[in-house]
Design an enzyme around this catalytic site. Sequence first.
Site, PDB file in Angstrom:
ATOM      1  N   LYS A 140       0.910  -1.253  -0.006  1.00  0.00           N
ATOM      2  CA  LYS A 140      -0.183   0.066  -0.193  1.00  0.00           C
ATOM      3  C   LYS A 140       1.062   1.358  -0.211  1.00  0.00           C
ATOM      4  O   LYS A 140       1.784   1.655   0.874  1.00  0.00           O
ATOM      5  CB  LYS A 140      -0.710  -0.116   1.123  1.00  0.00           C
ATOM      6  CG  LYS A 140      -2.374   0.613   1.070  1.00  0.00           C
ATOM      7  CD  LYS A 140      -2.376   2.059   0.741  1.00  0.00           C
ATOM      8  CE  LYS A 140      -1.969   3.081   1.964  1.00  0.00           C
ATOM      9  NZ  LYS A 140      -1.723   4.389   1.562  1.00  0.00           N
ATOM     10  N   GLU A 148       8.708   1.141  11.810  1.00  0.00           N
ATOM     11  CA  GLU A 148       9.560   1.923  11.484  1.00  0.00           C
ATOM     12  C   GLU A 148       8.968   3.326  11.645  1.00  0.00           C
ATOM     13  O   GLU A 148       8.311   3.694  10.969  1.00  0.00           O
ATOM     14  CB  GLU A 148      10.290   1.940  10.324  1.00  0.00           C
ATOM     15  CG  GLU A 148      11.133   0.471  10.230  1.00  0.00           C
ATOM     16  CD  GLU A 148      12.268   0.386  11.070  1.00  0.00           C
ATOM     17  OE1 GLU A 148      12.808   1.391  11.453  1.00  0.00           O
ATOM     18  OE2 GLU A 148      12.874  -0.552  11.108  1.00  0.00           O
ATOM     19  N   CYS A 191      13.357  10.317   8.336  1.00  0.00           N
ATOM     20  CA  CYS A 191      12.940   9.742  10.014  1.00  0.00           C
ATOM     21  C   CYS A 191      14.218  10.025  10.719  1.00  0.00           C
ATOM     22  O   CYS A 191      13.859  10.229  11.984  1.00  0.00           O
ATOM     23  CB  CYS A 191      12.541   8.285   9.786  1.00  0.00           C
ATOM     24  SG  CYS A 191      13.615   7.192   8.937  1.00  0.00           S
ATOM     25  N   GLU A 203       8.755  15.794  16.754  1.00  0.00           N
ATOM     26  CA  GLU A 203       9.262  15.412  15.260  1.00  0.00           C
ATOM     27  C   GLU A 203       8.743  16.454  14.331  1.00  0.00           C
ATOM     28  O   GLU A 203       7.345  16.670  14.316  1.00  0.00           O
ATOM     29  CB  GLU A 203       8.968  14.032  14.979  1.00  0.00           C
ATOM     30  CG  GLU A 203       9.423  13.535  13.567  1.00  0.00           C
ATOM     31  CD  GLU A 203       9.051  12.460  12.628  1.00  0.00           C
ATOM     32  OE1 GLU A 203       8.077  12.202  12.725  1.00  0.00           O
ATOM     33  OE2 GLU A 203      10.216  11.858  12.204  1.00  0.00           O
TER      34      GLU A 203
HETATM   35  P1  NAD Z   1       1.804   8.264   7.961  1.00  0.00           P
HETATM   36  O1  NAD Z   1       1.555   7.462   9.322  1.00  0.00           O
HETATM   37  O2  NAD Z   1       0.823   9.233   7.950  1.00  0.00           O
HETATM   38  O3  NAD Z   1       1.637   7.603   6.685  1.00  0.00           O
HETATM   39  C1  NAD Z   1       2.344   6.345   6.306  1.00  0.00           C
HETATM   40  C2  NAD Z   1       1.604   5.071   5.624  1.00  0.00           C
HETATM   41  O4  NAD Z   1       0.522   4.725   6.345  1.00  0.00           O
HETATM   42  C3  NAD Z   1       0.900   5.683   4.155  1.00  0.00           C
HETATM   43  O5  NAD Z   1       0.976   4.896   3.249  1.00  0.00           O
HETATM   44  C4  NAD Z   1      -0.641   6.043   4.935  1.00  0.00           C
HETATM   45  O6  NAD Z   1      -1.659   5.777   3.740  1.00  0.00           O
HETATM   46  C5  NAD Z   1      -0.801   4.985   5.752  1.00  0.00           C
HETATM   47  N1  NAD Z   1      -1.799   4.814   6.724  1.00  0.00           N
HETATM   48  C6  NAD Z   1      -2.218   6.332   7.121  1.00  0.00           C
HETATM   49  N2  NAD Z   1      -3.156   5.887   8.127  1.00  0.00           N
HETATM   50  C7  NAD Z   1      -3.378   4.627   8.161  1.00  0.00           C
HETATM   51  C8  NAD Z   1      -4.298   3.541   8.996  1.00  0.00           C
HETATM   52  N3  NAD Z   1      -5.132   3.931   9.734  1.00  0.00           N
HETATM   53  N4  NAD Z   1      -3.975   2.537   8.705  1.00  0.00           N
HETATM   54  C9  NAD Z   1      -3.090   1.817   7.816  1.00  0.00           C
HETATM   55  N5  NAD Z   1      -2.189   2.603   7.018  1.00  0.00           N
HETATM   56  C10 NAD Z   1      -2.529   4.312   7.443  1.00  0.00           C
HETATM   57  O7  NAD Z   1       3.321   8.689   7.758  1.00  0.00           O
HETATM   58  P2  NAD Z   1       3.584   9.829   6.744  1.00  0.00           P
HETATM   59  O8  NAD Z   1       3.230  11.109   7.088  1.00  0.00           O
HETATM   60  O9  NAD Z   1       3.417   8.960   5.321  1.00  0.00           O
HETATM   61  O10 NAD Z   1       5.324   9.590   6.915  1.00  0.00           O
HETATM   62  C11 NAD Z   1       6.105  10.421   7.964  1.00  0.00           C
HETATM   63  C12 NAD Z   1       6.434   9.703   8.984  1.00  0.00           C
HETATM   64  O11 NAD Z   1       7.031   8.492   8.894  1.00  0.00           O
HETATM   65  C13 NAD Z   1       7.249  10.383   9.931  1.00  0.00           C
HETATM   66  O12 NAD Z   1       7.004  10.397  11.243  1.00  0.00           O
HETATM   67  C14 NAD Z   1       8.764   9.752   9.540  1.00  0.00           C
HETATM   68  O13 NAD Z   1       9.554   9.657  10.999  1.00  0.00           O
HETATM   69  C15 NAD Z   1       8.227   8.041   9.636  1.00  0.00           C
HETATM   70  N6  NAD Z   1       9.505   7.287   8.650  1.00  0.00           N
HETATM   71  C16 NAD Z   1       9.680   6.643   9.556  1.00  0.00           C
HETATM   72  C17 NAD Z   1      10.922   5.863   8.880  1.00  0.00           C
HETATM   73  C18 NAD Z   1      11.777   4.862   9.672  1.00  0.00           C
HETATM   74  O14 NAD Z   1      12.382   4.103   8.978  1.00  0.00           O
HETATM   75  N7  NAD Z   1      11.687   4.752  10.971  1.00  0.00           N
HETATM   76  C19 NAD Z   1      11.372   6.201   7.759  1.00  0.00           C
HETATM   77  C20 NAD Z   1      10.717   7.105   6.732  1.00  0.00           C
HETATM   78  C21 NAD Z   1       9.546   7.794   7.401  1.00  0.00           C
END
Ligand code: NAD
Length: 497
Positions: A194, A269, A303, A400
């Site tokens: 997804k 992650e 991240c 963050e």
């Molecule tokens: P997000 O949590 O909003 O979304 C991530 C993914 O989850 C997207 O595909 C989104 O469509 C999906 N999603 C959203 N709500 C959901 C739900 N209720 N159920 C299932 N899936 C759902 O995050 P984002 O804004 O896309 O990314 C930024 C965040 O990601 C930051 O906090 C960043 O630190 C983190 N990040 C972490 C790493 C790591 O390796 N630790 C790497 C990259 C980004």
Amino acid sequence: MAEADSARAQLFERAKARIAGLNRHFIGGQWIAQDGEPIAVINPADEQIIGQIAAGAAQEVDLAVRAARAAFDRPDWQAMPAARREQLLLRLADLIEADADEIAAIETLDNGMPFAHARGAVGGAVSAIRYHAGWVRRLGGETVPMSVPGNWHGYTTRDPLGVAALIVPWNAPFAITCSKLSAALAAGCTVVLKPAELAPLTGLRLAQLVEEAGFPAGTVNVVTGLGTQAGAALVAHPGVDKISFTGSTATGQGILRESIADLKRVSLELGGKSAVLVFADADLEKAVPGVAMGIFGNSGQVCAAGSRLFVADAIFDRFMTALADFAAKLRLGPGWQEGVAMGPLISQRQRERVLGYVEAGKREGASLLTGGSAPAGQGYFVEPTIFVGARADMTIVREEIFGPVLSVMRFSDEDFETLARSANDSVYGLSAYVWTRDLATAHSMAKKLRAGSVKVNGAGMEFALPFGGFRQSGLGREHGRMGVEAFTETKAVMIGY
Ligand code: NAD
């Protein structure tokens, strides 16, 4: 020069033409169109609509999970020789490598990152796939000396978990997707991906290359859509055995709660607020660009971004002058232009969020050393921003931001304990960075810092090293042996003879 410009313009025209066809789900080896309102994909550098993706929900997710289950259960997938699976992954890596420029151009248009950055990330994705391909023939268990009475042969195996749901964010979509996908397939799982609705295009391009590489139908499925619809349906689906999620801590916590119902295996992650420590003996020629790009690279939407900086008293003024200078010279612009160092943020909403943090920083008493504004014109740009005089209790130090905002504090070189306590004072614990030429300082800090990765005198992603977070930065590890094993279940076998 003109020739190079025209070659680049042609590359981006090709990428745009490709994007027009990236608008369906990929389920069971078929490209499935969907009725209903699609989701517009916006280029964050000029705010233009560049594509439309299908808004999948429970029904499409159900089809995809069933296709992945059927593929997993198929005798030819179960019995596929490890060498053949390795070969498929290596073929996929070759296809991506051959197409790397165009994939990077799509990523630049979709996510906003500068082309050179995107190109590097595609190279990283190829390395990740090749690294994971190497595990296919090495993932094994162990034989165990037995103590129960009688003659027994005891051993363990690493069995694939089954259907893996891969949910990825928008900030480094292609690299994260390729890493998860190849680890899952190396372990023998089948997958439903997804992509993030804000940057879904390279995930769909990847599916085309998966098809071309010759993976059996249903082993890789892609459903696009909103997180709250397609993502939530995937998390709730009883046919999913494993969820590998990268994204925000809040979403990760929700996924973990949802997974309890059927005890799905979950890897998370999540977010970070990583500390950077610059000691007085650091090589400043390397530390200045290293620290700057550690927070301004990808416009801070990383991240593991080094967003809390601690600088030794003895070099504070010199270091901060050089850092502010470096930041002020970074060229902002659309990622397709030559020489651009920083692209836009992903969306208007993200820009407002980041500017809200800048306001909080000023309100709570930090001093703006450079940046802090959004340039006028099209695109969701924010200047590289540095706050000095930050304190541990400030919002900009605790939360963050996921934008190009650095909060700076100072420390006295002698007091390692206090410094480590300050660096560890966060609910997150993803990465930490140390700049020093002293071996004892490097080892002492590596031991004291509470983070999943500690990097001394540089950064970079090494796929042989596990990656993940302490505390609210996540659960489990990707990369390395642990990253592949996370898609397996251990089985113990005892055979009497
Ligand atoms: P997000 O949590 O909003 O979304 C991530 C993914 O989850 C997207 O595909 C989104 O469509 C999906 N999603 C959203 N709500 C959901 C739900 N209720 N159920 C299932 N899936 C759902 O995050 P984002 O804004 O896309 O990314 C930024 C965040 O990601 C930051 O906090 C960043 O630190 C983190 N990040 C972490 C790493 C790591 O390796 N630790 C790497 C990259 C980004």
